[in-house]
Motif scaffolding. Structure first.
Motif, PDB file in Angstrom:
ATOM      1  N   VAL A   1      12.742 -25.918  12.266  1.00  0.00           N
ATOM      2  CA  VAL A   1      13.006 -24.605  11.917  1.00  0.00           C
ATOM      3  C   VAL A   1      14.296 -24.080  12.928  1.00  0.00           C
ATOM      4  CG1 VAL A   1      11.941 -22.323  12.565  1.00  0.00           C
ATOM      5  CG2 VAL A   1      10.581 -24.120  11.940  1.00  0.00           C
ATOM      6  N   HIS A   2      15.216 -23.379  11.976  1.00  0.00           N
ATOM      7  CA  HIS A   2      16.401 -22.641  12.362  1.00  0.00           C
ATOM      8  C   HIS A   2      16.678 -21.484  11.467  1.00  0.00           C
ATOM      9  CE1 HIS A   2      19.722 -24.164  10.131  1.00  0.00           C
ATOM     10  NE2 HIS A   2      19.185 -25.297   9.981  1.00  0.00           N
ATOM     11  N   GLY A   3      17.696 -20.713  12.109  1.00  0.00           N
ATOM     12  CA  GLY A   3      18.220 -19.604  11.249  1.00  0.00           C
ATOM     13  C   GLY A   3      19.537 -19.741  11.444  1.00  0.00           C
ATOM     14  N   LEU A   4      20.225 -20.588  11.428  1.00  0.00           N
ATOM     15  CA  LEU A   4      21.831 -20.794  12.143  1.00  0.00           C
ATOM     16  C   LEU A   4      22.618 -20.760  10.515  1.00  0.00           C
ATOM     17  CD1 LEU A   4      21.351 -23.377  14.416  1.00  0.00           C
ATOM     18  CD2 LEU A   4      21.619 -21.065  14.989  1.00  0.00           C
ATOM     19  N   PRO A   5      23.804 -20.274  10.941  1.00  0.00           N
ATOM     20  CA  PRO A   5      24.752 -20.332   9.901  1.00  0.00           C
ATOM     21  C   PRO A   5      24.863 -21.755   9.065  1.00  0.00           C
ATOM     22  CG  PRO A   5      25.702 -19.024  11.409  1.00  0.00           C
ATOM     23  CD  PRO A   5      24.418 -19.834  12.016  1.00  0.00           C
ATOM     24  N   LEU A   6      25.154 -21.773   7.749  1.00  0.00           N
ATOM     25  CA  LEU A   6      25.498 -23.026   7.206  1.00  0.00           C
ATOM     26  C   LEU A   6      26.870 -23.327   6.920  1.00  0.00           C
ATOM     27  CD1 LEU A   6      22.395 -23.165   4.534  1.00  0.00           C
ATOM     28  CD2 LEU A   6      22.233 -23.562   7.080  1.00  0.00           C
ATOM     29  N   PHE A   7      27.573 -23.284   7.644  1.00  0.00           N
ATOM     30  CA  PHE A   7      28.952 -23.363   7.674  1.00  0.00           C
ATOM     31  C   PHE A   7      29.760 -24.037   8.909  1.00  0.00           C
ATOM     32  CE2 PHE A   7      28.774 -18.894   8.193  1.00  0.00           C
ATOM     33  CZ  PHE A   7      29.543 -18.508   9.271  1.00  0.00           C
ATOM     34  N   HIS A   8      28.562 -24.409   9.837  1.00  0.00           N
ATOM     35  CA  HIS A   8      29.016 -24.849  11.265  1.00  0.00           C
ATOM     36  C   HIS A   8      28.240 -26.031  11.458  1.00  0.00           C
ATOM     37  CE1 HIS A   8      31.259 -21.562  13.340  1.00  0.00           C
ATOM     38  NE2 HIS A   8      30.297 -20.604  12.679  1.00  0.00           N
ATOM     39  N   VAL A   9      28.602 -27.080  12.126  1.00  0.00           N
ATOM     40  CA  VAL A   9      28.012 -28.203  12.711  1.00  0.00           C
ATOM     41  C   VAL A   9      26.469 -28.109  13.020  1.00  0.00           C
ATOM     42  CG1 VAL A   9      28.142 -30.114  14.356  1.00  0.00           C
ATOM     43  CG2 VAL A   9      30.218 -29.526  13.212  1.00  0.00           C
ATOM     44  N   HIS A  10      26.242 -27.118  13.783  1.00  0.00           N
ATOM     45  CA  HIS A  10      25.086 -26.952  14.398  1.00  0.00           C
ATOM     46  C   HIS A  10      23.878 -26.742  13.254  1.00  0.00           C
ATOM     47  CE1 HIS A  10      22.301 -24.963  17.972  1.00  0.00           C
ATOM     48  NE2 HIS A  10      21.672 -25.966  17.108  1.00  0.00           N
ATOM     49  N   GLY A  11      24.220 -25.594  12.400  1.00  0.00           N
ATOM     50  CA  GLY A  11      23.197 -25.297  11.388  1.00  0.00           C
ATOM     51  C   GLY A  11      23.497 -26.160  10.058  1.00  0.00           C
ATOM     52  N   LEU A  12      24.609 -26.525   9.695  1.00  0.00           N
ATOM     53  CA  LEU A  12      24.696 -27.407   8.398  1.00  0.00           C
ATOM     54  C   LEU A  12      24.521 -28.745   8.755  1.00  0.00           C
ATOM     55  CD1 LEU A  12      25.616 -27.732   5.651  1.00  0.00           C
ATOM     56  CD2 LEU A  12      27.908 -27.681   6.261  1.00  0.00           C
ATOM     57  N   VAL A  13      25.455 -29.601   9.534  1.00  0.00           N
ATOM     58  CA  VAL A  13      25.359 -30.983   9.801  1.00  0.00           C
ATOM     59  C   VAL A  13      24.097 -31.262  10.350  1.00  0.00           C
ATOM     60  CG1 VAL A  13      26.408 -32.962  10.614  1.00  0.00           C
ATOM     61  CG2 VAL A  13      27.805 -30.830   9.754  1.00  0.00           C
ATOM     62  N   LEU A  14      23.688 -30.686  11.826  1.00  0.00           N
ATOM     63  CA  LEU A  14      22.443 -31.120  12.228  1.00  0.00           C
ATOM     64  C   LEU A  14      21.327 -30.701  11.555  1.00  0.00           C
ATOM     65  CD1 LEU A  14      23.664 -30.450  16.087  1.00  0.00           C
ATOM     66  CD2 LEU A  14      23.646 -32.514  14.570  1.00  0.00           C
ATOM     67  N   GLY A  15      21.535 -29.108  11.458  1.00  0.00           N
ATOM     68  CA  GLY A  15      20.318 -28.569  10.866  1.00  0.00           C
ATOM     69  C   GLY A  15      19.758 -28.584   9.469  1.00  0.00           C
ATOM     70  N   VAL A  16      20.688 -29.091   8.489  1.00  0.00           N
ATOM     71  CA  VAL A  16      20.321 -29.719   7.212  1.00  0.00           C
ATOM     72  C   VAL A  16      20.375 -31.017   7.028  1.00  0.00           C
ATOM     73  CG1 VAL A  16      21.031 -29.223   4.525  1.00  0.00           C
ATOM     74  CG2 VAL A  16      21.231 -27.238   6.209  1.00  0.00           C
ATOM     75  N   PHE A  17      21.892 -31.584   6.983  1.00  0.00           N
ATOM     76  CA  PHE A  17      21.813 -33.042   6.802  1.00  0.00           C
ATOM     77  C   PHE A  17      21.125 -33.722   7.539  1.00  0.00           C
ATOM     78  CE2 PHE A  17      26.146 -31.711   5.057  1.00  0.00           C
ATOM     79  CZ  PHE A  17      25.784 -31.507   3.619  1.00  0.00           C
ATOM     80  N   GLY A  18      20.834 -33.260   8.758  1.00  0.00           N
ATOM     81  CA  GLY A  18      19.902 -34.174   9.800  1.00  0.00           C
ATOM     82  C   GLY A  18      18.565 -34.289   9.025  1.00  0.00           C
ATOM     83  N   ALA A  19      17.812 -33.243   8.799  1.00  0.00           N
ATOM     84  CA  ALA A  19      16.667 -33.364   8.209  1.00  0.00           C
ATOM     85  C   ALA A  19      16.561 -33.906   6.964  1.00  0.00           C
ATOM     86  CB  ALA A  19      16.081 -31.669   7.774  1.00  0.00           C
ATOM     87  N   LEU A  20      17.489 -33.681   5.987  1.00  0.00           N
ATOM     88  CA  LEU A  20      17.763 -34.828   4.650  1.00  0.00           C
ATOM     89  C   LEU A  20      17.940 -36.256   4.978  1.00  0.00           C
ATOM     90  CD1 LEU A  20      19.784 -32.351   2.230  1.00  0.00           C
ATOM     91  CD2 LEU A  20      17.416 -32.565   2.645  1.00  0.00           C
ATOM     92  N   ARG A  21      18.483 -36.562   6.174  1.00  0.00           N
ATOM     93  CA  ARG A  21      18.773 -37.915   6.344  1.00  0.00           C
ATOM     94  C   ARG A  21      17.566 -38.494   7.170  1.00  0.00           C
ATOM     95  NH1 ARG A  21      22.049 -42.021   6.693  1.00  0.00           N
ATOM     96  NH2 ARG A  21      22.496 -43.314   8.529  1.00  0.00           N
ATOM     97  N   ILE A  22      16.823 -37.609   7.980  1.00  0.00           N
ATOM     98  CA  ILE A  22      15.668 -38.348   8.797  1.00  0.00           C
ATOM     99  C   ILE A  22      14.463 -38.482   7.760  1.00  0.00           C
ATOM    100  CG2 ILE A  22      13.928 -37.722  10.480  1.00  0.00           C
ATOM    101  CD1 ILE A  22      16.608 -38.759  11.412  1.00  0.00           C
ATOM    102  N   GLY A  23      14.382 -37.395   6.726  1.00  0.00           N
ATOM    103  CA  GLY A  23      13.355 -37.466   5.845  1.00  0.00           C
ATOM    104  C   GLY A  23      12.394 -36.282   6.514  1.00  0.00           C
ATOM    105  N   GLY A  24      12.523 -35.511   7.302  1.00  0.00           N
ATOM    106  CA  GLY A  24      11.783 -34.561   7.657  1.00  0.00           C
ATOM    107  C   GLY A  24      11.845 -33.137   7.012  1.00  0.00           C
ATOM    108  N   ARG A  25      11.185 -32.207   7.057  1.00  0.00           N
ATOM    109  CA  ARG A  25      10.964 -30.872   6.328  1.00  0.00           C
ATOM    110  C   ARG A  25      11.915 -30.053   7.033  1.00  0.00           C
ATOM    111  NH1 ARG A  25       5.574 -28.862   6.342  1.00  0.00           N
ATOM    112  NH2 ARG A  25       5.540 -30.064   8.218  1.00  0.00           N
ATOM    113  N   LEU A  26      12.340 -28.960   6.516  1.00  0.00           N
ATOM    114  CA  LEU A  26      13.334 -27.888   6.841  1.00  0.00           C
ATOM    115  C   LEU A  26      12.708 -26.527   6.609  1.00  0.00           C
ATOM    116  CD1 LEU A  26      15.992 -26.750   7.975  1.00  0.00           C
ATOM    117  CD2 LEU A  26      17.347 -27.040   5.963  1.00  0.00           C
TER     118      LEU A  26
END
Length: 468
Positions: free
Chosen positions: A175-200
């Motif tokens: 769970v997060h509510g971070l912007p999707l144009f920074h490393v925190h919200g996009l790379v970790l917070g979106v691509f991280g979930a898609l790579r691990i296979g967890g839900r976002l």
């Protein structure tokens, strides 16, 4: 594609993979819609994405990556001048956008709409590891934003190392509510979930109630978010069932750390990274002795050095400070089209000079003291890290926020000056409080009370605005 390998995991089949606000997509629907985007952009070398907090943004980025293009996240709040610079400097050939279109810019390429209802069953070969995945624009203290070039190899290595540190598993709900144009919200917070296979689950606006209602096992936030959550004890208490609370993008004040521990039962995981390096230092989920202000030890594959002005390693004694250098497979390839700037920061030996000041304890735990350009204060022959003075000020019950900088002084060269947001406390009381907490030479010589501190979208204090 390796970067989003988790979309094909059995745990992702059939159910909701991502939810952003009211928009929800299964893994199958996300992949089908993204493949339709890939069909639209196939052959393009660089593709910009209007990176609003929406499912269209995720689909657009995944689609462009599937097609083998480098993705340029365009902040949705970019002004015309900044947007034009990013689009022109990156060489973006197309701009992908959902319903919320960006403002027109002189350099804007052709805009391709993203429609979540479209599908394609096409397939694309995985790009080579050395191919560029992302061009992330980052601002320094001077000049226009620079494009940090991140390869697929770097992003994958960074995500895997961070996932190891926080024990991220496919059954986690992030769970997060971070912007999707920074490393925190996009790379970790979106691509991280898609790579691990967890839900976002992206909350849209990251308010305390939205976080409390999400029912996640893993939460990402910046200090401003955690501070606001702690201001609502009822919402904070509802996070007690989570597995892990993670804070990043700026230093988490010690009082907020302690408040989180008291209200949620969690010692938050603090970690350190940059656009150019992804996460290189982190506390670990399996370490119960996480302490306020410490960002942990190097993640798997990363190495660090702390050096003085002459490039000599300083002692890991928990007191000596110097510039943090990092090395590892998660580092960027350089700044787009700026070889001279790259060479000043990224050595041929692979060490990246972060510009951040740090100290390392004998047990290897790192503490970030601040930025070398603004937070290394040289006063009367002493080297003082602004961060430790800020921590000391925040320990006073009358201080809500604090930022410390060096300002010119005829005798000392620089003096320690503090900007404070506080209640019913005097400057003399705070100066004496710090002098009793730290060495006397680290005390502020001047306290300037302000109604608020200037911050950017990620909650970082913009110190260059303080002395204006």
């Amino acid at each position: 594609m390796r970067l989003i390998a988790g979309l094909n995991r059995p745990t992702m089949s059939g159910g909701e993979a991502i939810r952003i606000g009211a928009q929800a997509l299964s893994a199958e629907r996300l992949l089908a819609a993204a493949t339709a985007v890939a069909d639209d952009v196939a052959g393009a070398r660089v593709v910009a994405v209007h990176a609003s907090a929406s499912a269209e943004t995720v689909v657009a980025m995944v689609g462009a990556l599937l097609a083998g293009a480098a993705v340029v996240p365009l902040p949705p709040d970019s002004g015309e001048t900044e947007a034009a610079h990013i689009l022109r400097d990156s060489g973006a050939e197309l701009l992908l956008a959902g319903a919320e279109h960006p403002p027109a810019a002189p350099a804007a390429p052709r805009t391709v709409p993203v429609d979540l209802r479209r599908s394609s069953a096409g397939s694309y070969p995985a790009p080579p590891p050395e191919a560029t995945a992302l061009i992330m624009y980052t601002s320094g203290t001077t000049g226009a934003p620079k494009g940090a070039v991140l390869s697929h190899r770097a992003v994958e290595a960074g995500l895997d190392a961070f996932a190891d540190a926080v024990a991220w598993q496919p059954d986690d709900l992030l769970v997060h509510g971070l912007p999707l144009f920074h490393v925190h919200g996009l790379v970790l917070g979106v691509f991280g979930a898609l790579r691990i296979g967890g839900r976002l689950r992206h909350t849209g606006r990251p308010g305390p109630e939205a976080y409390a209602e999400a029912g996640g096992s893993l939460y990402f936030g910046v200090p401003t978010i955690w501070s606001r959550i702690c201001a609502q004890p009822g919402a904070a208490a509802r996070l007690s069932g989570a597995r892990l609370l993670v804070s990043g993008s700026a230093a988490l004040p010690a009082p907020v750390f302690e408040r989180m521990r008291d209200l949620t039962g969690h010692r938050p995981v603090e970690r350190y990274g940059m656009t150019e390096t992804l996460i290189t230092v982190s506390n670990r989920a399996d370490d119960p002795d996480r302490r306020p202000g410490q960002v942990g030890t190097p993640v798997a594959g990363a190495a660090t050095r702390v050096v003085d002005d002459e490039g000599r390693d300083v002692a890991p004694d928990g007191e000596s400070i110097g510039e943090l250098w990092v090395r590892g497979p998660m580092l960027f390839d350089g700044y787009l089209g700026r070889p001279e700037v790259t060479a000043r920061s990224l050595g041929a030996d692979g060490w990246f000079r972060t510009g951040d000041i740090a100290r390392v304890a004998p047990d290897g735990r790192h503490r970030i003291v601040g930025r070398r350009s603004t937070d290394m204060i040289k006063s009367g022959g002493y080297r003082i890290g602004a961060g430790e003075v800020e921590d000391a000020l925040l320990a006073h019950p009358g201080v809500r926020e604090a930022a410390v900088i060096g300002t010119p002084h005829d005798d000392l060269g620089e003096q320690v000056t503090a900007y404070v947001v506080g209640d019913a406390v005097s400057a003399d009381e705070l100066i004496g409080f710090v002098a009793r907490t730290l060495s006397a030479h680290k005390r502020p010589r001047e306290i300037r009370f302000v109604p608020e501190l200037p911050r950017n979208a990620m909650g970082k204090v913009q110190k260059r605005l303080l002395s204006r």
